[in-house]
Design a protein around this motif. Structure first.
Motif, PDB file in Angstrom:
ATOM      1  N   THR A  27       4.154   2.536  -2.836  1.00 30.34           N
ATOM      2  CA  THR A  27       2.987   2.846  -2.017  1.00 30.34           C
ATOM      3  C   THR A  27       3.285   2.489  -0.568  1.00 30.34           C
ATOM      4  O   THR A  27       3.776   1.397  -0.284  1.00 30.34           O
ATOM      5  CB  THR A  27       1.750   2.054  -2.490  1.00 30.34           C
ATOM      6  OG1 THR A  27       1.476   2.375  -3.850  1.00 30.34           O
ATOM      7  CG2 THR A  27       0.531   2.380  -1.639  1.00 30.34           C
ATOM      8  N   ILE A  28       3.009   3.415   0.345  1.00 23.99           N
ATOM      9  CA  ILE A  28       3.235   3.150   1.762  1.00 23.99           C
ATOM     10  C   ILE A  28       2.244   2.080   2.238  1.00 23.99           C
ATOM     11  O   ILE A  28       1.032   2.234   2.074  1.00 23.99           O
ATOM     12  CB  ILE A  28       3.081   4.428   2.607  1.00 23.99           C
ATOM     13  CG1 ILE A  28       4.050   5.518   2.131  1.00 23.99           C
ATOM     14  CG2 ILE A  28       3.300   4.121   4.092  1.00 23.99           C
ATOM     15  CD1 ILE A  28       5.512   5.150   2.210  1.00 23.99           C
ATOM     16  N   VAL A  47       6.927  -0.362   2.588  1.00 24.35           N
ATOM     17  CA  VAL A  47       6.475   0.250   1.336  1.00 24.35           C
ATOM     18  C   VAL A  47       6.389  -0.840   0.279  1.00 24.35           C
ATOM     19  O   VAL A  47       7.229  -1.747   0.229  1.00 24.35           O
ATOM     20  CB  VAL A  47       7.433   1.395   0.914  1.00 24.35           C
ATOM     21  CG1 VAL A  47       8.847   0.902   0.764  1.00 24.35           C
ATOM     22  CG2 VAL A  47       6.958   2.076  -0.354  1.00 24.35           C
ATOM     23  N   GLY A  48       5.353  -0.761  -0.541  1.00 24.24           N
ATOM     24  CA  GLY A  48       5.161  -1.757  -1.577  1.00 24.24           C
ATOM     25  C   GLY A  48       5.481  -1.227  -2.964  1.00 24.24           C
ATOM     26  O   GLY A  48       5.335  -0.035  -3.249  1.00 24.24           O
ATOM     27  N   ILE A  49       5.923  -2.126  -3.851  1.00 21.29           N
ATOM     28  CA  ILE A  49       6.095  -1.805  -5.268  1.00 21.29           C
ATOM     29  C   ILE A  49       4.773  -2.162  -5.953  1.00 21.29           C
ATOM     30  O   ILE A  49       4.332  -3.313  -5.910  1.00 21.29           O
ATOM     31  CB  ILE A  49       7.263  -2.602  -5.875  1.00 21.29           C
ATOM     32  CG1 ILE A  49       8.569  -2.228  -5.167  1.00 21.29           C
ATOM     33  CG2 ILE A  49       7.374  -2.333  -7.380  1.00 21.29           C
ATOM     34  CD1 ILE A  49       9.766  -3.056  -5.616  1.00 21.29           C
ATOM     35  N   ASN A  53      -2.807   0.568 -10.504  1.00 19.36           N
ATOM     36  CA  ASN A  53      -4.020   0.392  -9.707  1.00 19.36           C
ATOM     37  C   ASN A  53      -3.734   0.175  -8.224  1.00 19.36           C
ATOM     38  O   ASN A  53      -4.650  -0.086  -7.443  1.00 19.36           O
ATOM     39  CB  ASN A  53      -4.824  -0.796 -10.247  1.00 19.36           C
ATOM     40  CG  ASN A  53      -5.338  -0.541 -11.644  1.00 19.36           C
ATOM     41  OD1 ASN A  53      -5.947   0.494 -11.916  1.00 19.36           O
ATOM     42  ND2 ASN A  53      -5.085  -1.471 -12.568  1.00 19.36           N
ATOM     43  N   GLY A  54      -2.487   0.301  -7.840  1.00 17.23           N
ATOM     44  CA  GLY A  54      -2.131   0.160  -6.433  1.00 17.23           C
ATOM     45  C   GLY A  54      -1.961  -1.260  -5.958  1.00 17.23           C
ATOM     46  O   GLY A  54      -1.847  -1.513  -4.755  1.00 17.23           O
ATOM     47  N   GLY A 110      13.099   4.501 -11.390  1.00 15.67           N
ATOM     48  CA  GLY A 110      12.038   4.275 -12.359  1.00 15.67           C
ATOM     49  C   GLY A 110      10.635   4.252 -11.795  1.00 15.67           C
ATOM     50  O   GLY A 110       9.670   4.107 -12.555  1.00 15.67           O
ATOM     51  N   LEU A 111      10.495   4.420 -10.467  1.00 10.64           N
ATOM     52  CA  LEU A 111       9.175   4.370  -9.838  1.00 10.64           C
ATOM     53  C   LEU A 111       8.833   5.706  -9.178  1.00 10.64           C
ATOM     54  O   LEU A 111       9.734   6.429  -8.730  1.00 10.64           O
ATOM     55  CB  LEU A 111       9.125   3.266  -8.780  1.00 10.64           C
ATOM     56  CG  LEU A 111       9.438   1.847  -9.249  1.00 10.64           C
ATOM     57  CD1 LEU A 111       9.383   0.890  -8.074  1.00 10.64           C
ATOM     58  CD2 LEU A 111       8.479   1.414 -10.354  1.00 10.64           C
ATOM     59  N   THR A 112       7.548   6.010  -9.140  1.00 15.82           N
ATOM     60  CA  THR A 112       7.090   7.212  -8.440  1.00 15.82           C
ATOM     61  C   THR A 112       7.308   7.028  -6.941  1.00 15.82           C
ATOM     62  O   THR A 112       6.977   5.978  -6.374  1.00 15.82           O
ATOM     63  CB  THR A 112       5.601   7.468  -8.717  1.00 15.82           C
ATOM     64  OG1 THR A 112       5.408   7.607 -10.121  1.00 15.82           O
ATOM     65  CG2 THR A 112       5.121   8.726  -8.021  1.00 15.82           C
TER      66      THR A 112
END
Length: 198
Positions: A27-28, A47-49, A53-54, A110-112
């Motif tokens: 997530t930016i 950017v966060g991992i 739920n964000g 493995g992450l979007t």
């Protein structure tokens, strides 16, 4: 949690934990601000991992890589960093080619993936010239068959249209016939970064 109602005593639950989910996405956190070509401030972002739920997972420490996915240029600098407390910060990347439609995409195995909002890279200060048209020769005392035109460019080759400079034309040292001289208008002012000799 506590429960209350008028004229009734407050009742509180036992303590419990909210446990983050598994890492699923990037997530930016902060978008690039844009700016001058070659500046690391212009393209910097984080950017966060995160879970479904964000929520940023502060125990995550995977590698995150970035690349340009909209715009003509490429990233220079450190394009892969390891997340610290779940956040990957890119502070040593830059873009040299000016354009107004840049987006950067972050990826991790493995992450979007996540893509930044669009931002602009603008030309820096003029550092040299680029030929638009090269001159063609002519008979002595006649006008050149094709007159030269040059463009102001920055250190990355981007057109600098915002600066106005006086440009002077001369015979390059060590070339031509000894004693030869240019006639006509040999100094002109750039218009939109272009010096046109006629």
């Amino acid at each position: 949690l506590s429960f209350s109602s008028t004229s009734l005593p407050v009742v509180t639950t036992n303590a419990f934990n909210i446990i983050p989910g598994a890492a699923t996405s990037l997530t930016i956190i902060s978008d690039p601000s844009g700016g001058t070509a070659g500046s690391t401030d212009a393209a910097a972002f984080s950017v966060g991992i995160t879970d479904d739920n964000g929520h940023v997972l502060t125990d995550a420490a995977g590698d995150v890589s970035v690349s340009v996915t909209s715009g003509p240029g490429t990233l220079a600098g450190t394009t892969t960093v390891t997340a610290v407390s779940g956040i990957a910060t890119f502070s040593a990347i830059s873009i040299g080619e000016a354009d107004s439609i840049y987006r950067i995409t972050a990826t991790s195995t493995g992450l979007t993936s996540a893509t930044t909002n669009s931002f602009s890279i603008t030309a820096g200060s003029a550092t040299t010239f680029s030929f638009i048209t090269q001159p063609l020769g002519a008979q002595p005392s006649a006008s050149l068959t094709r007159q030269p035109r040059v463009l102001l460019v920055d250190s990355y080759g981007n057109a600098v249209t915002s600066e106005t400079k006086m440009v002077t034309l001369a015979i390059a040292t060590g070339t031509g016939t000894t004693g030869a001289a240019l006639t006509g208008t040999t100094s002109v002012t750039t218009v939109s970064g272009i010096a046109t000799f006629s």
